[in-house]
Scaffold this active site. Structure first.
Site, PDB file in Angstrom:
ATOM      1  N   LEU A 156       0.855  -1.188   0.000  1.00  0.00           N
ATOM      2  CA  LEU A 156       0.000   0.000   0.000  1.00  0.00           C
ATOM      3  C   LEU A 156       0.889   1.235   0.000  1.00  0.00           C
ATOM      4  CD1 LEU A 156      -2.441  -1.203   2.814  1.00  0.00           C
ATOM      5  CD2 LEU A 156      -3.033  -1.004   0.393  1.00  0.00           C
TER       6      LEU A 156
ATOM      7  N   TYR B  28       2.945  -0.653 -14.119  1.00  0.00           N
ATOM      8  CA  TYR B  28       4.334  -0.221 -13.967  1.00  0.00           C
ATOM      9  C   TYR B  28       5.235  -1.001 -14.928  1.00  0.00           C
ATOM     10  CZ  TYR B  28       2.156   2.228 -10.168  1.00  0.00           C
ATOM     11  OH  TYR B  28       1.304   3.048  -9.461  1.00  0.00           O
TER      12      TYR B  28
ATOM     13  N   ARG C  55       3.694 -10.144  -8.074  1.00  0.00           N
ATOM     14  CA  ARG C  55       2.308  -9.686  -8.122  1.00  0.00           C
ATOM     15  C   ARG C  55       1.920  -9.338  -9.558  1.00  0.00           C
ATOM     16  NH1 ARG C  55      -0.841  -4.523  -5.407  1.00  0.00           N
ATOM     17  NH2 ARG C  55      -2.444  -5.742  -4.361  1.00  0.00           N
TER      18      ARG C  55
ATOM     19  N   GLY D  37     -10.332  -6.271  -3.196  1.00  0.00           N
ATOM     20  CA  GLY D  37     -11.528  -5.757  -2.537  1.00  0.00           C
ATOM     21  C   GLY D  37     -12.270  -6.765  -1.695  1.00  0.00           C
TER      22      GLY D  37
ATOM     23  N   GLY E   4      -6.369  -4.868   1.594  1.00  0.00           N
ATOM     24  CA  GLY E   4      -5.652  -3.606   1.553  1.00  0.00           C
ATOM     25  C   GLY E   4      -6.229  -2.527   2.435  1.00  0.00           C
TER      26      GLY E   4
END
Length: 362
Positions: free
Chosen positions: A26, A181, A228, A298, A319
């Site tokens: 995070l 990214y 990830r 979520g 998260g």
């Protein structure tokens, strides 16, 4: 009384986890000048439990990796020393902590780059301005396409960052291959427009990611490496025309490298009759990959328990709930009410507000 699935033990390689509730990366933007700060030790230790798994905020691998102000780095001796007390604070609570290492690629601006140069990427196509939670506009500079000869330099920066993480005391590293990214800028065909061996076919687009994995595994061992992915997202204008084939290919190929885990982001949860339901599109990749599978996207308490019970995921990352509830596993155990998170404090620089001041059950 039936055990709570999320709070059952799990053996992840050499790590004996006491529960399956994971703190995912995070970004908090409180590492002034890219140096981790003492308040981070408080933040992570608050969320550490004996046998729990924490993954740090995304941490830059080099001075070209930065895309946002005050995100931490791990490319200098100063960074390594600054991380040591943070890791020690987590280990003192008996928890396991991995450092997520990233390079932002084109999601950056010249003012954050060495000598004001253009950020590097798989492409020279830029990414448009992005509006944040706090209604602030983030603008990014046009990138410069990496040459084939330059790509090994970025791979080696990932390798060195992984070694630095181990030197700082981390239990392992998570490679950031998600959210638009640099690794995803190679993986996804909406961004990667190369015609050399790093573009075009699925094999070519995955080459950079697998070279990064290979270099890090050779440096610190696959038992300390996770990665990830977010195959179904379009974050930072990064999407793929065939996300299923991409996710299946990379999940299968990673078995050759013997890494510890894949951490994959679920497509958006759906609402059915007023209840959140997991689309469960990650199952083929969970079955293809032979190591630990962490699901993220979520999840709330009910769905988290369900996916563990069904074997859909080994571990579940929470998260925003973990951000706002430092004692989240304990609250799950007690069936306690959860604190609400405040989006407006996600990325402010305050070392306390919205960071270490969320209340505990006590």
């Amino acid at each position: 009384m039936e055990p709570i699935p999320l709070l059952t033990p799990y053996k992840m390689g050499q790590f004996d986890l006491s529960h399956r509730v994971v703190l995912p990366p995070l970004t908090r933007q409180r590492s002034y000048g890219n140096v981790p700060q003492p308040h981070a030790a408080v933040y992570y230790a608050q969320r550490a439990t004996a046998g729990g798994l924490l993954i740090t905020e995304a941490t830059g691998i080099s001075d070209t990796a930065q895309g946002f102000r005050d995100t931490p780095g791990i490319w200098t001796p100063e960074h390594v020393e600054a991380w040591k007390p943070i890791v020690a604070a987590v280990h003192a609570k008996g928890a396991v902590i991995f450092c997520q290492i990233w390079h932002c690629g084109r999601v950056s601006s010249c003012e954050l780059q060495p000598d004001g140069k253009a950020p590097v990427s798989s492409t020279d196509k830029g990414v448009g301005p992005q509006i944040r939670f706090d209604d602030r506009l983030e603008e990014f500079s046009p990138p410069r396409r990496l040459t084939v000869e330059e790509i090994p330099v970025i791979v080696d920066d990932f390798r060195k960052a992984a070694r630095n993480a181990i030197d700082a005391g981390f239990d392992g590293v998570e490679i950031h291959g998600a959210n638009g990214y640099i690794i995803e800028q190679f993986l996804k065909d909406s961004v990667n427009d190369r015609t050399d061996e790093y573009g075009g076919s699925l094999e070519n687009r995955c080459r950079f990611a697998l070279e990064v994995v290979d270099a890090i595994v050779k440096e610190i061992g696959g038992h300390r490496v996770g990665i990830r992915f977010s195959p179904f997202t379009d974050y930072m204008e990064s999407h793929d025309s065939d996300p299923h084939s991409l996710a299946l290919y990379i999940s299968t190929k990673l078995n050759d490298h013997g890494i510890l885990y894949i951490h994959m982001i679920e497509p958006r949860l759906a609402m059915v009759e007023g209840r959140r339901v997991v689309p469960k599109r990650l199952l083929p990749y969970r079955e293809a990959f032979k190591g630990t599978f962490i699901a993220n996207g979520g999840f709330e308490y009910e769905e988290g328990n369900k996916v563990v019970t069904e074997g859909y995921a080994d571990l579940v990352a929470f998260g925003r709930l973990f951000l706002a509830n430092p004692d989240l596993p304990k609250r799950f155990e007690a069936g306690a009410e959860l604190n609400n998170y405040d989006r407006m404090t996600f990325y402010i620089s305050d070392p306390v507000v919205g960071y270490t001041d969320y209340p505990f059950l006590e």
